[in-house]
Write a protein that holds these residues in place. Sequence first.
Motif, PDB file in Angstrom:
ATOM      1  N   THR A   1      -2.642  -8.364   4.858  1.00  0.00           N
ATOM      2  CA  THR A   1      -3.308  -7.940   6.086  1.00  0.00           C
ATOM      3  C   THR A   1      -2.837  -6.546   6.462  1.00  0.00           C
ATOM      4  OG1 THR A   1      -1.633  -8.963   7.503  1.00  0.00           O
ATOM      5  CG2 THR A   1      -3.564 -10.308   6.932  1.00  0.00           C
TER       6      THR A   1
ATOM      7  N   THR B   1      -4.326 -10.114  15.602  1.00  0.00           N
ATOM      8  CA  THR B   1      -4.071 -10.785  14.324  1.00  0.00           C
ATOM      9  C   THR B   1      -5.389 -11.074  13.639  1.00  0.00           C
ATOM     10  OG1 THR B   1      -2.087 -11.845  15.230  1.00  0.00           O
ATOM     11  CG2 THR B   1      -2.999 -12.763  13.202  1.00  0.00           C
ATOM     12  N   ILE B   2      -5.494 -10.639  12.402  1.00  0.00           N
ATOM     13  CA  ILE B   2      -6.687 -10.920  11.615  1.00  0.00           C
ATOM     14  C   ILE B   2      -6.397 -12.084  10.673  1.00  0.00           C
ATOM     15  CG2 ILE B   2      -6.112  -9.245   9.793  1.00  0.00           C
ATOM     16  CD1 ILE B   2      -9.152  -8.668   9.604  1.00  0.00           C
ATOM     17  N   SER B   3      -7.398 -12.916  10.479  1.00  0.00           N
ATOM     18  CA  SER B   3      -7.261 -14.031   9.545  1.00  0.00           C
ATOM     19  C   SER B   3      -8.641 -14.336   8.978  1.00  0.00           C
ATOM     20  CB  SER B   3      -6.681 -15.264  10.247  1.00  0.00           C
ATOM     21  OG  SER B   3      -7.535 -15.704  11.288  1.00  0.00           O
TER      22      SER B   3
ATOM     23  N   GLY C   1      -6.756 -13.121   1.373  1.00  0.00           N
ATOM     24  CA  GLY C   1      -6.079 -13.355   2.651  1.00  0.00           C
ATOM     25  C   GLY C   1      -4.583 -13.132   2.581  1.00  0.00           C
TER      26      GLY C   1
ATOM     27  N   ILE D   1      -8.152  -7.410   6.025  1.00  0.00           N
ATOM     28  CA  ILE D   1      -7.545  -8.505   5.271  1.00  0.00           C
ATOM     29  C   ILE D   1      -8.143  -8.513   3.877  1.00  0.00           C
ATOM     30  CG2 ILE D   1      -9.217 -10.211   6.151  1.00  0.00           C
ATOM     31  CD1 ILE D   1      -6.829 -12.214   6.220  1.00  0.00           C
TER      32      ILE D   1
ATOM     33  N   ASP E   1      -2.897  -3.656   9.754  1.00  0.00           N
ATOM     34  CA  ASP E   1      -3.106  -3.490  11.193  1.00  0.00           C
ATOM     35  C   ASP E   1      -3.012  -2.020  11.568  1.00  0.00           C
ATOM     36  OD1 ASP E   1      -0.923  -6.188  11.237  1.00  0.00           O
ATOM     37  OD2 ASP E   1      -3.035  -6.355  11.728  1.00  0.00           O
TER      38      ASP E   1
END
Length: 125
Positions: free
Chosen positions: A57, A68-70, A54, A50, A59
């Motif tokens: 992102t 899921t990255i946050s 932000g 990320i 993957d």
Amino acid sequence: VQLQASGGGLVQAGGSLRLSCAASGRTFTAYGMGWFRQAPGKEREFVAGISASGRSTYDADSEKGRFTISRDNVKNTVYLQMNSLKPEDTAVYYCAAYFGSTAVFPRSVSSMDLWGKGTQVTVSS
């Protein structure tokens, strides 16, 4: 900068886990963050990344739709939500910081500037 990962554990196939990585020591919004993993006998591989803001992102194809990255730039923490876990997801998961750009996050292990200690994720069948 110090990175502290947590949230690993033992889960059955099909279950979920959320990993966290808390950062300290440098302005969190100045660098990208990511997750990598390393299974026994295998090389470390990219899982998700990320950008500093932000907004972007990234993957790995094998996890698309499941992970899921946050990030929370107030709590200085990046998360990896992992759903529909499979036994092949078993690995030590590492968070990493990338200082080279605020706009993108590279997928290569060698590009990372800092690593946290890993957290073990074990998925039983």
